[in-house]
Structure formats: structure tokens, C-alpha cells
Scaffold this active site. Sequence first.
Site, PDB file in Angstrom:
ATOM      1  N   GLU A 267       0.843  -1.206   0.000  1.00  0.00           N
ATOM      2  CA  GLU A 267       0.000   0.000   0.000  1.00  0.00           C
ATOM      3  C   GLU A 267       0.869   1.242   0.000  1.00  0.00           C
ATOM      4  OE1 GLU A 267      -2.494  -0.264   3.440  1.00  0.00           O
ATOM      5  OE2 GLU A 267      -3.546  -2.028   2.707  1.00  0.00           O
ATOM      6  N   LYS A 269       2.266   4.487   1.523  1.00  0.00           N
ATOM      7  CA  LYS A 269       2.356   4.987   2.897  1.00  0.00           C
ATOM      8  C   LYS A 269       2.144   6.498   2.811  1.00  0.00           C
ATOM      9  CE  LYS A 269       5.213   5.000   7.087  1.00  0.00           C
ATOM     10  NZ  LYS A 269       4.781   6.288   7.581  1.00  0.00           N
ATOM     11  N   PHE A 360      -7.312   2.378   5.856  1.00  0.00           N
ATOM     12  CA  PHE A 360      -6.454   1.226   5.545  1.00  0.00           C
ATOM     13  C   PHE A 360      -6.689  -0.005   6.409  1.00  0.00           C
ATOM     14  CE2 PHE A 360      -3.797   4.028   8.236  1.00  0.00           C
ATOM     15  CZ  PHE A 360      -3.455   3.153   9.259  1.00  0.00           C
ATOM     16  N   ARG A 435       4.189  -3.152  18.102  1.00  0.00           N
ATOM     17  CA  ARG A 435       4.888  -2.941  16.840  1.00  0.00           C
ATOM     18  C   ARG A 435       5.215  -4.332  16.319  1.00  0.00           C
ATOM     19  NH1 ARG A 435       6.892   1.507  14.447  1.00  0.00           N
ATOM     20  NH2 ARG A 435       6.730   2.932  16.189  1.00  0.00           N
ATOM     21  N   LYS A 441       7.016  -1.104   7.077  1.00  0.00           N
ATOM     22  CA  LYS A 441       7.082   0.082   6.221  1.00  0.00           C
ATOM     23  C   LYS A 441       8.433   0.101   5.510  1.00  0.00           C
ATOM     24  CE  LYS A 441       8.325   2.792  10.288  1.00  0.00           C
ATOM     25  NZ  LYS A 441       7.919   3.822  11.218  1.00  0.00           N
TER      26      LYS A 441
END
Length: 585
Positions: A267, A269, A360, A435, A441
Site C-alpha cells: 500500500e 504509505k 487502511f 509494533r 514500512k
Amino acid sequence: MEYKKLVAVYERLESTSKRLEKTHILSEFLKTTQDEKVLLLVQGRVFPNWDQRELGMASKLLLKAISVASGASMEHIDKVWKETGDLGEAASQLVGKKSQVTLFSRELSCAKVFDNLRKIADLEGEGTVDRKSQLIAELLSSAKGMEAKYIIRTVLQEMRIGLGEGTLRDSIVWAFFGQECKAGYNQEKNILEIEDQEKYDASAQLVQDALDMLNDFVEVASLARRGREALENISLIPLRPVKVMLYQKAKNIADGFEMVGTPAALEFKYDGFRLQIHKKDKKIVLYTRRLEDVTAQFPDVVAVITKRVRGEEFIIDAEAVGIDKFTGKYRPFQDISQRIKRKYDIVEIADKFPVEVVIFDALFVEKSLLQTQFLERRKLLESMIEQEQGVLTLAKEVLCSNQSEAEEFYGKSLEQGNEGIMMKNLQAIYKPGSRVGFGVKVKPTMDTLEVVIVGAEWGEGKRGQWLASFIIAVRDKDTGELKEIGRVGTGIKEKAKEGMSFGQLTEMLRPNIIEENGREVRVKPSIVIEVNYEEIQSSPTYSSGFALRFPRFVRLRDDRNVEDINTVDDIVSMASSQRGRDEKV
Ligand code: ATP
């Protein structure tokens, strides 16, 4: 419960710096009291984490309250405060000395402290300031020295007893699951001895999961007291904020695939700020990544969600991205950041800095989706959202297993002004508060480089009249020679009003052209620019021996000379620290 009992616990907590000992003290205390509210008071709070109410007491007001309760003058209190550096300590020295007050005062209870402080937060309108001060003075008048100290510290939300959220969580685990896991604190060795480690870990996880979902120590402690099953049966509650799931960082796309598997959802960012959007009973509430309620600041977002997202009850994850009304292009985060804290002229500023809501993920749609696979969650989102470009969209996504397709998608994302890409595991559940590697990312690093333009290439098609790709170089410190390190075209705009444009750069470079060879030109090195990049790689292609991956123009550095730019030595050391950093990730 008498407040002095809690104060005794505060004192014991303050007297040790050992985290395990603190956990032990608190867990033992939890076992002896049925009143879990103390878990708020030990944090210096009277409302749970998700509740936005605040006491809003300035120290000046507290001075007044101490003065009323102790009979000491404001100047004197101020002096003692300066000497001790702690207004709580000052209060403990002064309060309780006024004998007639102490004589008639009743024993202070935790409930009384709690109630008076809560009342303070709910006060509004005329006379509020005096009433707040009275409520504190009333507590202080019944307080013994030590009690006064902690009342003041609670109001200031500065308990100074060194309790982190981890210690609070562990104390709940020790208190209510310690026995069944045969876990006990060995004070002499300052260790926790555990016989059934597996069970202990599972219990700790259960408590943590409940905290991430409910954001409320009091509620979780009372569920834990009822047992494992009570904790297992909890669910998300729309309108109550949930800790967001965070993502890890991948070094690059190949690393990303390694972490999330193939095929993965890739996707864009987006470079905005996160919004957790809740709906229940026709009410919409917006929370930031830090779970602050920003509903009032974004009436435009509330309207758009009401109109374009179907569903009675939901919790969805979105990024609010600044958008230029005229060009439809994204604006950098800095442009819209001022909207987050804005208290006045909300409508005007919303009009000036509109945002696009890019959705998202979904955590709850009529039921919890935490255990639902990402692919399914995304499908559900697709069915409930009516998209409109520039207003409300789903994050741009492709399913992909292929490195070169992924690179192309990454390049496209950066080209459109986004920060990078997200790569997500299709089967992953949603894990609040952590996390986790369910998604990663990939974005260019924040370290920027200053480089000089030594050549360029004429563009093609509609960019034909401009220089469109710029050859950049760093300096050899010893010889002064310029060594090429890559080509940059990303980050430069087509229209001047959006930032540095191809046209402007072409005009700056045109007088410096010293050689032309087909579409390529060489220029006299004089224009210094700042670039960022995803990674430094060694490369035989460029004379520096290195290449920048995905370099991106940040800005012109016309305050720099060619002598000031980064050197090959800088690159060598940045490349090696980049390896060190990656190993730590
Ligand atoms: P960063 O400062 O890099 O945004 P962060 O610490 O805020 O990082 P991370 O979980 O590390 O959060 O990175 C993902 C962040 O990127 C999310 O918090 C969200 O705000 C933003 N974001 C933008 N687009 C997406 C997307 N398509 N999917 C998930 N998060 C996205």
C-alpha cells in the site's frame, strides 16, 4: 479505604528503586483491597487513560488551597516550595500544623479524595477557579502531612513513585495469577521465581491484550480478579480508543517480503497523521495515534464518515492526508499538522487545509475483527465505503509477490508525494498496541545528503523541454574531485507553485552547460541540492563506488558551496552505520 493506607503504599513505593520490589508491593496491596480505583490513584490519575477529562489546576491555585488549609501565607509557601523543589513536600511540611483544623477533621478516605478530584474536572462556568481551590483545601484540611504531599502530587500528576505501565501490568498478573503459576517474589535475591513459566507468560499476555483493548487498569484488574475467563471474553468497545497497531521497518523491499511473506498487500504509505475512527449510536469520535480525541477539530472528517461509510458500529484505521483543493495533490504533513491542536476558527482552517481520509484497516465492524485475517478485513472495508477521490478513499493497494513490480509501486508512491510503502501480511490478525511484523514500512531514510549537480538528461514527452533527470556527485576530500553517486528526478515538481520545478532547475542549469551528448548534458558544478534516499549501496556504475537507492530531491541548498557538500568518506561511514543500524532493527 482510609487514604493513609494508600499513602503508606506510596511511601514504600517511593523508598525503593527496584522495579520488582515495587511490583511486589503493589500486587500485595491489590490482593488486600477490593477497590481497584487505587490503580488510578497510584498513577496520579482519577480518570482512566481513555477518558479525556483533566483536572486543569495551575500551581497558583494549589498555593491558594495550601494557604487556606494551613494558614501559611502564599509567599511563605512559595519559599518552602523553592527550598524543597516539590510542592507536595512543601504542603506536607505546612499542612496539619493548624491545630484547630486537625482537631475537628475526619479521617480522610480514598473515596473522598477521588470524588473531590473528579468534581474538579467536571466544574465549568463562573466561579470554577474558586470552587476548585476549595475542593482541594477541603481535602488538605483533613490531611496529615504525608497525605497532603500525595494529594498535591496527584493533582499535579507527578507522583514521583516511579511506577511505569509495565509495573502496573505485572502487579495485576502477580496478584491474580501468581498463585496458579507458582510465582513468588524472592526479596533477598530480588527475582521473581516462577515454576510454571508457560502459564505465567500466557497470563501476562492475556492481561496485556486486555489493557491494549480497554485502556483501563481499573477495569482490567477487576476482570483479572474474576479470573482468566473474564479476561478472555472481553471485546473492543466502539467509542473507547484502542491502542493502534504499529509496524516494523524493513530495510528494503526484499527484506519486507522476507518479513511479511508472499504474496503481500503493498500500500502507499501516506504522509499524514493517523486517525482511529469510531462510530456507535450515530456518534462519531476521532482519536489520534496517541489516543487524543480530536473530533472537534475535524468536523469535515465527521461529515464525510457519516456520509460515506456504511455501518452502525465500527472502529477503523485511517490516515488523514493534506490535499490541495485545486491540484488534487497531497500536501506534506507539516501543512495540516496545525489542525490537530486548533481550538478556534475550526471551520475556516478546515476549509483552508482540507484532508483526504485514506482508510487502511478495520478493527471492529458490528463485531470485533481482531482475529480476522487482513485480507478479509480489507474486503469488508471495500464493501462498506463509498469512495471519492480527494475526500475519502481506501489506501491504494496491490497484491504482489514480485520484487520488480514492488519496486515500481514504491517508485510510484514516492513520485506522488507519499512517504514510501507499507507491505502487509495477508493472513495477519490485528494486534492492538504492538509494533508487530504483520506489516512493515519501507521508506527512504531520514538522513539527507548534500550533493552537487554535475550533469542532466533532457526529458521525454511532455517533459521534453526540461532537464528531467539530474546526475549528482559528492566530493573526494583529498583530491577535491567530484564523484558521481546517482541520478535524481523524484521530488521535483512539474508546476513551480508546488515547489522546485523542472523548469526552474533547467533555467538555473542552462548557462552552466559545458558539454552536450545526445540527450545528456554535463554542467559546471555549482548547484547544490539536498537529497534523501532509501539506502546507500556499493555500485560499479558510479565513480564514487556507491549509488543511492531511490534518491529524492528535498530542496535547493543555495546557501552551500561545492566545497561544503558531503564527501566520499561521509558516504563510506554512513553506509557502514546503516549496516549497524539495520542489524539492530
Ligand atoms: P512513521 O513516523 O514512519 O509514520 P509511526 O511510528 O507513526 O511511523 P508506524 O507503525 O511505524 O508508525 O508506521 C506506519 C504509520 O504510517 C501508521 O501509524 C500510519 O499513521 C501511517 N500510514 C500511512 N499509510 C498507511 C497505510 N497504508 N497502512 C498503514 N499505515 C499507514
